[in-house]
Design a protein around this motif. Structure first.
Motif, short mmCIF file in Angstrom:
data_model
loop_
_atom_site.label_atom_id
_atom_site.label_comp_id
_atom_site.label_asym_id
_atom_site.label_seq_id
_atom_site.Cartn_x
_atom_site.Cartn_y
_atom_site.Cartn_z
N GLY A 104 0.78 -1.23 0.00
CA GLY A 104 0.00 0.00 0.00
C GLY A 104 0.81 1.28 0.00
O GLY A 104 0.25 2.36 0.16
N TYR A 105 2.12 1.20 -0.20
CA TYR A 105 2.97 2.38 -0.20
C TYR A 105 2.95 3.07 -1.56
O TYR A 105 2.80 2.42 -2.60
CB TYR A 105 4.42 2.01 0.12
N LEU A 106 3.14 4.39 -1.55
CA LEU A 106 3.43 5.09 -2.79
C LEU A 106 4.87 4.81 -3.17
O LEU A 106 5.76 4.74 -2.31
CB LEU A 106 3.23 6.60 -2.63
N ALA A 107 5.12 4.68 -4.46
CA ALA A 107 6.46 4.33 -4.92
C ALA A 107 6.63 4.80 -6.36
O ALA A 107 5.67 5.23 -7.01
CB ALA A 107 6.68 2.82 -4.82
N PHE A 108 7.85 4.70 -6.83
CA PHE A 108 8.14 4.88 -8.24
C PHE A 108 8.30 3.50 -8.86
O PHE A 108 8.79 2.57 -8.21
CB PHE A 108 9.41 5.70 -8.44
N LEU A 221 1.77 6.56 2.63
CA LEU A 221 2.95 5.88 3.13
C LEU A 221 4.06 6.00 2.10
O LEU A 221 3.84 5.73 0.91
CB LEU A 221 2.65 4.40 3.38
N MET A 222 5.25 6.39 2.53
CA MET A 222 6.41 6.45 1.66
C MET A 222 7.63 5.97 2.43
O MET A 222 7.77 6.26 3.63
CB MET A 222 6.70 7.88 1.18
N VAL A 223 8.53 5.27 1.75
CA VAL A 223 9.81 4.96 2.37
C VAL A 223 10.62 6.25 2.45
O VAL A 223 10.32 7.24 1.78
CB VAL A 223 10.57 3.88 1.59
N VAL A 224 11.67 6.23 3.28
CA VAL A 224 12.41 7.46 3.56
C VAL A 224 13.00 8.08 2.30
O VAL A 224 12.92 9.29 2.08
CB VAL A 224 13.51 7.17 4.60
N ALA A 225 13.60 7.26 1.44
CA ALA A 225 14.25 7.80 0.24
C ALA A 225 13.24 8.48 -0.68
O ALA A 225 13.51 9.56 -1.21
CB ALA A 225 14.99 6.69 -0.50
N MET A 226 12.08 7.87 -0.86
CA MET A 226 11.08 8.50 -1.72
C MET A 226 10.57 9.80 -1.10
O MET A 226 10.38 10.80 -1.79
CB MET A 226 9.91 7.56 -1.98
N ARG A 227 10.36 9.77 0.21
CA ARG A 227 9.91 10.99 0.88
C ARG A 227 10.91 12.12 0.67
O ARG A 227 10.54 13.26 0.37
CB ARG A 227 9.74 10.72 2.38
N ASN A 228 12.21 11.83 0.83
CA ASN A 228 13.23 12.86 0.65
C ASN A 228 13.28 13.35 -0.80
O ASN A 228 13.47 14.54 -1.06
CB ASN A 228 14.59 12.32 1.07
N GLU A 259 10.08 7.91 9.50
CA GLU A 259 8.84 8.66 9.34
C GLU A 259 8.20 8.20 8.03
O GLU A 259 8.36 8.82 6.98
CB GLU A 259 9.08 10.16 9.32
N LEU A 260 7.48 7.08 8.10
CA LEU A 260 6.84 6.51 6.91
C LEU A 260 5.50 7.16 6.63
O LEU A 260 5.00 7.11 5.51
CB LEU A 260 6.67 5.00 7.10
N ILE A 261 4.90 7.73 7.66
CA ILE A 261 3.71 8.55 7.53
C ILE A 261 3.99 9.84 8.30
O ILE A 261 4.64 9.81 9.35
CB ILE A 261 2.45 7.82 8.06
N ALA A 262 3.57 10.95 7.77
CA ALA A 262 3.96 12.25 8.32
C ALA A 262 3.58 12.37 9.79
O ALA A 262 2.47 12.01 10.20
CB ALA A 262 3.31 13.37 7.53
N GLY A 263 4.52 12.86 10.59
CA GLY A 263 4.23 13.17 11.97
C GLY A 263 4.31 12.00 12.93
O GLY A 263 4.03 12.16 14.12
N ILE A 264 4.68 10.81 12.45
CA ILE A 264 4.82 9.64 13.31
C ILE A 264 6.22 9.07 13.13
O ILE A 264 6.58 8.62 12.05
CB ILE A 264 3.77 8.56 13.00
#
Length: 519
Positions: A104-108, A221-228, A259-264
């Protein structure tokens, strides 16, 4: 309007029970044309995930990892990912909720490099700076996942530029590690992708700034690298490199905070839990100006406790919450509360069980706050975070969720690594069924367990409940046929390690009690 519809974020139960129908309806999305799901493959994946034997879930062998969470000795595997860019838009996918990795994560789009990739490659000036094996892996993955032929697109002049924006490296505490090379591919126009819906639940073009804003709202949900990467491109779409690209922490003295979901903040703390789980996710929740709540810290040893305390130096909690009395959720928690001078929060049932099992002195010197249903423990993105009773696995267990918010922390209601035991005497199978249904009815977009990674949507909750119903029908039939408990165990758990038979027997007896057969 957000490009992420409610159906795309959290597909309905009916959609998952009929994968072909869902794929057909998804193909009407104007952003993409979808390839269908092979329902037989979906069933195989569901069965492999949920019908795990107790031998798979509770292996008695010792851990094969270092609790210090230093660098893994695993061989690094290479992977590739495509960051498609058209003007100010990025093409992103949402992974299927039944996938073992990042459900269920967003990804490339992308994937791992195969051995056969060393024999191919695309000869084009835009790709000359890159290793041929990575280029071939990228070409193959895009063809498999999106039905997109990168070689033909280059020949037709549809690709404006290709550059490598960074390499995502799996954190060192993981057993399986990847070095994923991210290639930004700028396009002259939007192609019509055809996502493979065995792996991709949704795919579409999203404004780069809107995508980052939606993550900051806690919707993805995003892994750290995608979030950055998304954050960097939201600030500057032409950013040549992303710094930092990966998780930043000192593995010699700290534990990672994800931080896979913002603020947690989620801290995978090595704990004395049951294999195959190795960690208990200790959460840090709380807006600036609200109490920062540390949930379920349970380091397995003084050494891990030292690392956890070092991690908390820059994120000091104001209170500590225990979801239930099982040791892998509170080991060293009273000591942490005493050292930091913060109160410890739990339900009256949990406080009573802690005193009974660990002695009245276990909580000595700790300021104890007792929690009830609906109590506010902090705020998340300006929403109150409330307690929710989730009995079944433990009669004093609570979960957390923001009022009207997109996520639900379910503690040990489920785990993404295997099945959950309903232990005696604190467990109750009917209460477990009810708690599962209660969370499902709330339709959270993200479910956060204590063991394993967070998952998108309620698919795992629904399949866990269905798995229990199937098991119950099996037990009812065996009981009607005159089988006693020992015979049922032999039939249901054929080939089970004898050391694990008592755990299986507990679940069987709990089902029998729920059915009114006694135990």
């Amino acid at each position: 309007m957000s490009p992420f519809s409610a159906a795309a974020r959290n597909p309905s139960k009916a959609a998952f029970s009929s994968p072909r129908a869902w794929a057909s309806s998804a193909s009407s999305n104007p952003a993409v044309a979808c390839r269908g799901i092979r329902s037989d493959n979906v069933k195989i994946r569901i069965n492999s995930l949920l019908n795990m034997s107790f031998d798979q879930v509770y292996r008695p062998a010792g851990r094969a990892y270092s609790s210090t969470m230093k660098h893994s000795t695993e061989t690094m595997r290479e992977a590739v990912a495509a960051v498609f860019v058209y003007q100010d838009e990025l093409f992103v996918i949402r992974r299927q909720p039944w996938l073992r990795a990042f459900p269920g994560y967003l990804a490339f789009p992308g994937g791992k490099v195969d051995g056969a990739d060393r024999e191919g490659g695309i000869d084009h000036p835009l790709l000359q700076p890159f290793q041929p094996v990575l280029v071939e892996a990228l070409r193959r993955e895009l063809l498999e996942e999106l039905g997109y032929d990168l070689g033909q697109a280059l020949e037709r002049g549809e690709v404006l530029s290709v550059d490598r924006v960074g390499t995502a490296v799996t954190p060192p505490f993981e057993r399986v590690r990847f070095s994923a090379h991210h290639f930004r591919i700028r396009l002259r126009r939007r192609p019509r992708f055809r996502p493979d819906h065995e792996e991709i639940a949704w795919g579409g073009w999203v404004d780069r700034r809107a995508l980052w804003q939606e993550f900051r709202q806690g919707r993805h949900l995003m892994v750290v690298a995608m979030r950055n990467l998304v954050a960097a491109m939201a600030r500057e779409g032409t950013a040549a490199q992303v710094h930092p690209f990966n998780l930043v922490y000192d593995p010699e003295r700290e534990l990672p905070v994800l931080e896979l979901i913002a603020g947690i903040g989620s801290i995978p703390v090595p704990s004395n839990t049951l294999p195959p789980a190795r960690f208990t996710n200790a959460l840090l929740i709380g807006d600036e100006g609200s109490p920062r709540c540390l949930v379920d810290p349970s380091p397995e040893s003084p050494e891990v406790l030292k690392r956890l305390l070092a991690t908390l130096e820059t994120r000091p909690p104001d209170r500590l919450l225990i979801t239930h009395h099982h040791p892998d959720h509170h080991q060293f928690a009273p000591e942490i509360a005493r050292r930091l001078g913060i109160p410890l929060l739990c339900t009256p049932v949990t406080a009573r069980r802690l005193g009974t099992l660990f002695g009245e002195g276990y909580l000595e010197g700790v300021e104890l706050h007792l929690l009830d249903e609906g109590d506010q423990v902090t705020r998340w993105l300006d929403r109150p975070v409330l307690t929710h009773r989730l009995p079944g696995h433990d009669d004093g267990m609570i979960g957390l969720a923001p009022a009207g918010g997109p996520w639900f922390f379910v503690s040990d209601l489920i785990q993404t690594l295997g099945t959950v035991v309903i232990p005696e005497p604190e467990g109750d199978m009917q209460a477990y069924f009810d708690s599962l249904q209660r969370v499902i009815d709330r339709r959270p977009e993200v479910v956060i367990p204590s063991h394993g990674m967070p998952a998108g949507g309620t698919w795992l909750l629904e399949q866990t409940l269905e798995h229990r119903r199937v098991r119950e029908r099996q037990i009812r039939e065996l009981h009607a046929a005159g089988n006693d408990q020992e015979q049922m165990l032999d039939i249901i758990y054929r080939g089970l390690d004898p050391a694990l038979r008592p755990l299986a027997a507990q679940n069987l007896r709990q089902h029998l009690r729920k059915l009114g057969y006694g135990a």
